[in-house]
Write an enzyme that holds these catalytic residues in place. Sequence first.
Site, PDB file in Angstrom:
ATOM      1  N   GLY A 196       0.833  -1.098   0.004  1.00 53.91           N
ATOM      2  CA  GLY A 196      -0.105  -0.028   0.106  1.00 53.91           C
ATOM      3  C   GLY A 196       0.806   1.308   0.049  1.00 53.91           C
ATOM      4  N   TYR A 241      -1.767 -18.543  -4.913  1.00 55.22           N
ATOM      5  CA  TYR A 241      -2.701 -17.241  -4.478  1.00 55.22           C
ATOM      6  C   TYR A 241      -4.387 -17.486  -4.550  1.00 55.22           C
ATOM      7  CZ  TYR A 241      -5.128 -13.032  -5.431  1.00 55.22           C
ATOM      8  OH  TYR A 241      -6.349 -12.316  -5.477  1.00 55.22           O
ATOM      9  N   ARG A 283     -10.088 -11.589 -20.897  1.00 57.04           N
ATOM     10  CA  ARG A 283     -10.434 -11.517 -19.567  1.00 57.04           C
ATOM     11  C   ARG A 283     -11.608 -10.233 -19.492  1.00 57.04           C
ATOM     12  NH1 ARG A 283      -7.638 -14.832 -19.426  1.00 57.04           N
ATOM     13  NH2 ARG A 283      -5.720 -15.422 -18.178  1.00 57.04           N
ATOM     14  N   ALA A 314       3.004 -18.780 -17.829  1.00 58.51           N
ATOM     15  CA  ALA A 314       2.572 -20.097 -17.144  1.00 58.51           C
ATOM     16  C   ALA A 314       1.334 -19.757 -16.390  1.00 58.51           C
ATOM     17  CB  ALA A 314       3.704 -20.372 -16.366  1.00 58.51           C
ATOM     18  N   GLY A 315       0.196 -20.563 -16.617  1.00 53.03           N
ATOM     19  CA  GLY A 315      -0.879 -20.487 -15.615  1.00 53.03           C
ATOM     20  C   GLY A 315      -1.908 -19.749 -16.084  1.00 53.03           C
TER      21      GLY A 315
HETATM   22  N1  UFG Z   1      -0.573  -9.869 -20.389  1.00 53.82           N
HETATM   23  C1  UFG Z   1       0.264  -9.756 -21.625  1.00 53.82           C
HETATM   24  N2  UFG Z   1       1.286  -8.970 -21.431  1.00 53.82           N
HETATM   25  C2  UFG Z   1       1.542  -8.545 -20.244  1.00 53.82           C
HETATM   26  C3  UFG Z   1       0.799  -8.802 -19.195  1.00 53.82           C
HETATM   27  C4  UFG Z   1      -0.429  -9.283 -19.272  1.00 53.82           C
HETATM   28  O1  UFG Z   1      -0.167 -10.314 -22.685  1.00 53.82           O
HETATM   29  O2  UFG Z   1       2.529  -7.857 -20.243  1.00 53.82           O
HETATM   30  C5  UFG Z   1      -1.794 -10.597 -20.481  1.00 53.82           C
HETATM   31  C6  UFG Z   1      -1.991 -12.001 -19.676  1.00 53.82           C
HETATM   32  O3  UFG Z   1      -1.332 -12.991 -20.329  1.00 53.82           O
HETATM   33  C7  UFG Z   1      -3.344 -12.262 -19.331  1.00 53.82           C
HETATM   34  C8  UFG Z   1      -3.869 -10.739 -19.530  1.00 53.82           C
HETATM   35  O4  UFG Z   1      -2.910  -9.956 -20.194  1.00 53.82           O
HETATM   36  O5  UFG Z   1      -4.034 -12.877 -20.591  1.00 53.82           O
HETATM   37  C9  UFG Z   1      -4.259 -10.249 -18.234  1.00 53.82           C
HETATM   38  O6  UFG Z   1      -3.189 -10.283 -17.513  1.00 53.82           O
HETATM   39  P1  UFG Z   1      -3.023  -9.681 -16.036  1.00 53.82           P
HETATM   40  O7  UFG Z   1      -1.619  -9.985 -15.380  1.00 53.82           O
HETATM   41  O8  UFG Z   1      -3.237  -8.354 -16.061  1.00 53.82           O
HETATM   42  O9  UFG Z   1      -4.043 -10.242 -15.041  1.00 53.82           O
HETATM   43  P2  UFG Z   1      -4.324 -11.878 -14.912  1.00 53.82           P
HETATM   44  O10 UFG Z   1      -5.701 -12.052 -15.768  1.00 53.82           O
HETATM   45  O11 UFG Z   1      -3.335 -12.730 -14.753  1.00 53.82           O
HETATM   46  O12 UFG Z   1      -4.843 -11.517 -13.490  1.00 53.82           O
HETATM   47  C10 UFG Z   1      -6.052 -11.644 -13.115  1.00 53.82           C
HETATM   48  C11 UFG Z   1      -6.322 -10.993 -11.470  1.00 53.82           C
HETATM   49  C12 UFG Z   1      -5.613 -12.046 -10.574  1.00 53.82           C
HETATM   50  C13 UFG Z   1      -6.340 -13.352 -10.561  1.00 53.82           C
HETATM   51  C14 UFG Z   1      -6.249 -13.757 -11.901  1.00 53.82           C
HETATM   52  C15 UFG Z   1      -6.843 -15.196 -12.108  1.00 53.82           C
HETATM   53  O13 UFG Z   1      -5.595  -9.960 -11.738  1.00 53.82           O
HETATM   54  O14 UFG Z   1      -6.061 -11.342  -9.186  1.00 53.82           O
HETATM   55  O15 UFG Z   1      -6.996 -12.889 -12.862  1.00 53.82           O
HETATM   56  O16 UFG Z   1      -6.206 -16.013 -13.040  1.00 53.82           O
HETATM   57  F1  UFG Z   1      -5.854 -14.061  -9.734  1.00 53.82           F
END
Ligand code: UFG
Length: 329
Positions: free
Chosen positions: A36, A141, A221, A283-284
Amino acid sequence: MAILVCGGAGYVGSHAVHELIQQNEDVVIVDNLQTGHKQAIHPQAKFYQGDIRDAVILDKIFMENKIDAIIHFAANSLVGESMVEPLKYFNNNVYGMQVLLESMVKHKIDKIVFSSTAAVYGEPKRVPIMEDDETKPTNPYGETKLTMEKMMKWVNKANGINYVSLRYFNVAGALDDGSIGEDHAPETHLIPLILQVPLKKREHITIFGEDYPTEDGTCLRDYIHVIDLADAHIRAMNYLRSGKESNIFNLGNGKGFSVKEMIAAAEKATGESIKVEVGARRAGDPAQLIASSEKAQTILGWKPCYTNIEQIIKTAWTFHKKHPNGYDE
Ligand code: UFG
């Protein structure tokens, strides 16, 4: 009576505090300021710098303030980091929840609104995802957040603490005036990373894989604006105040945007062209995460106001232009 916001100096917490104060609620914040920011703390909130794993500081807060309910945002939330340091997540998130719930039992506080995540579902079997779909986290997480939900479920039965768990999808945007917003170090989220290109802080954005089974090959997303999220927390708190039973709700817009669509929307929102490179999958990452928020709409009367993706990105852009290096200039 005041609301205790655990993690009220963080990204979502600071926006929730702002909305609570707009609605004339008294707010007390506890935050250890590890993720924060001091600058994000609302001047009208009473602030305690401390850790929710510290029962002594919780005793002090509950003795010095009349707390009616808790909104709990104080957790670590990076999927990638949790894969490398799972015990950090179990300690801060799960043990933090244990100390907080013990303190709530001790001080007879019986309402908690909890910040959960779509990561509890893991790789979804269908979209949009419903609250009673299978929960099978694919990272520590999500596992810790699911464990925290289960702790509240059993403490509800045994000790009468009522809870609402809000499972958010992809949180985005900032307060319209850009005074508070998203500032993570390191930054891993798509929108702030895209915006670093027009800010000249990075040369290009890397798309993590374009071979997913989606229309343009990039991940879908469901982006929800942080102020809509804050509104849902207040509705959840009032739901508990009205004596309703514990519950779990998804929060999203119900529409998926691909990484490529997000980059195109950011170009429109900023008026700048954004250089793109395509890299390997991360990954993931599930191919698509899209929420059904029908339950929150029906039961909490919640309806997102920010449904236009360009408008959502514009609010983030306002914040980042004002704070190009985050809060700590
Ligand atoms: N992405 C890119 N390039 C980047 C960053 C992200 O292509 O530089 C893609 C990721 O692969 C994903 C999408 O953009 O497909 C969104 O990525 P984020 O990292 O912004 O968010 P996430 O979907 O990984 O994360 C979200 C929430 C988490 C939750 C997760 C569940 O922020 O709290 O979904 O999978 F846990």
